[in-house]
Design an enzyme around this catalytic site. Structure first.
Site, PDB file in Angstrom:
ATOM      1  N   LYS A  59       0.904  -1.387  -0.423  1.00  0.00           N
ATOM      2  CA  LYS A  59       0.159   0.154  -0.088  1.00  0.00           C
ATOM      3  C   LYS A  59       0.961   1.176   0.242  1.00  0.00           C
ATOM      4  CE  LYS A  59      -4.094  -2.491   1.943  1.00  0.00           C
ATOM      5  NZ  LYS A  59      -4.805  -2.987   3.278  1.00  0.00           N
ATOM      6  N   GLN A 103      -4.317  -2.052   9.738  1.00  0.00           N
ATOM      7  CA  GLN A 103      -4.585  -2.960   9.189  1.00  0.00           C
ATOM      8  C   GLN A 103      -4.626  -4.299   9.809  1.00  0.00           C
ATOM      9  OE1 GLN A 103      -3.291  -3.313   5.894  1.00  0.00           O
ATOM     10  NE2 GLN A 103      -3.691  -5.689   6.384  1.00  0.00           N
ATOM     11  N   ASP A 126     -10.796   3.446   4.222  1.00  0.00           N
ATOM     12  CA  ASP A 126     -11.753   1.512   3.779  1.00  0.00           C
ATOM     13  C   ASP A 126     -12.605   1.497   4.310  1.00  0.00           C
ATOM     14  OD1 ASP A 126      -9.790  -0.736   3.577  1.00  0.00           O
ATOM     15  OD2 ASP A 126      -9.034  -0.831   6.087  1.00  0.00           O
TER      16      ASP A 126
END
Ligand SMILES: *[C@@H]1O[C@H](CO)[C@@H](O)[C@H](O)[C@H]1NC(C)=O
Length: 301
Positions: A59, A103, A126
């Site tokens: 990422k 994450q 997200d």
């Protein structure tokens, strides 16, 4: 000429890598047209999981390729929920940060919902903040951000020219990360949506109704060709490792769909790898760039 003719009666392949590259080029372009803001993505990694570390690295690399900044925060595996939340709150306050990615999975004992709820909804790139998911689930409400993998599935369909409105879509799997949100997005696109799961009776015959199949169960090559309506479109979100003695690693990646079989029945199929996978990061960057673009716009007003 249709892709079926080119492929000797086999269905066409949706090239997720090429579509993701196209989206990244669009993002690069948008980022370079910003005058006062450089989009910044914050990544928060807790613990030492190798797979998580790899995803975060990918990422960060993708960010820099699109002209975006990344801000990385690493915490030890024994960090408390309070420690993680403190990091998230500091990032919420940081004007250089437009998106915050925690994450997952977080270490055992940490309540993920508590942590994700702390992310400022404007920075929830997200798309897992309960408020964003809640808005996604309601008619006439727009989430600020849709979750990346589900949004990637919809982009693959649209950019492949697949009509969604009015079609029968069957989603195999009801996870919070993919199955459920992709179902909601398909409904937003006016598909007639069926969500199937482990208690579904006669799954094959339910899938056979579908014009669009989204497989997101995490079961190796579960969806078979004889489950498909001829000419349907198949999006395979699965990522399973299958033993393969011809590979140095001893395994290869396969999806939730029997790819070779299903290509004989479907009009379009996504491969694994190279289908949905590359779209997840592309959509994350898209969400983060959008957040920064909104920021520049509101500063100008
Ligand atoms: C879905 O249907 C509604 C109601 O007819 C319409 O307003 C909307 O534009 C449609 N959305 C899409 C993406 O087709």
């Amino acid at each position: 000429m249709s892709s079926q003719e080119e492929n000797d009666g086999l269905g066409g392949i949706i090239d997720g890598k090429a579509i993701a590259a196209e989206i990244r080029a669009e993002i690069r372009n948008d980022v370079s047209s910003l005058s006062s803001v450089i989009p910044g993505l914050a990544t928060v990694l807790v613990g030492e999981r190798k797979d998580s570390a790899t995803y975060v690295r990918m990422k960060i690399k993708a960010c820099s390729e699109c002209g975006m900044e990344s801000i990385h925060r690493a915490l030890p595996a024994d960090a408390t929920e309070g420690d993680i939340i403190a990091v998230v709150r500091a990032l919420n306050e940081d004007a250089c940060v437009h998106g915050i990615l925690v994450q997952l999975p977080l270490p055992d004992g940490i309540n993920e919902e508590n942590v994700l709820s702390e992310i400022s909804i404007e920075k929830d790139v997200d798309g897992f903040h309960p408020l964003n998911i809640g808005k996604l689930a309601m008619r006439g409400r727009e989430p600020l951000f849709a979750p990346c993998t589900p949004r990637g599935c919809i982009e693959l369909l649209k950019r492949s020219g697949v009509e969604i409105s009015g079609k029968e879509a069957v989603v195999v799997g009801r996870s919070n990360i993919v199955g459920l949100p992709v179902s909601l997005l398909l409904m937003h696109e006016n598909a007639t949506v069926t969500i199937t799961h482990s208690r579904t009776v006669d799954l094959a015959s339910v899938v056979r109704r579908a014009d669009i199949v989204v497989a997101a169960v995490g079961r190796t090559e579960m969806v078979k060709a004889d489950w498909l309506k001829p000419g349907c479109v198949v999006i395979d979100v699965g990522m399973n490792s299958k033993p393969d003695s011809t590979r140095k690693s001893g395994y290869r990646l396969v999806g939730d769909v029997d790819f070779e079989g299903c290509r004989k029945k479907a009009s379009l199929v996504t491969p694994v790898p190279g289908g949905v996978g590359p779209m997840t990061i592309a959509m994350l960057l898209r969400n983060c760039a959008d957040a920064a673009m909104k920021c520049e716009k509101s500063a100008a007003q």
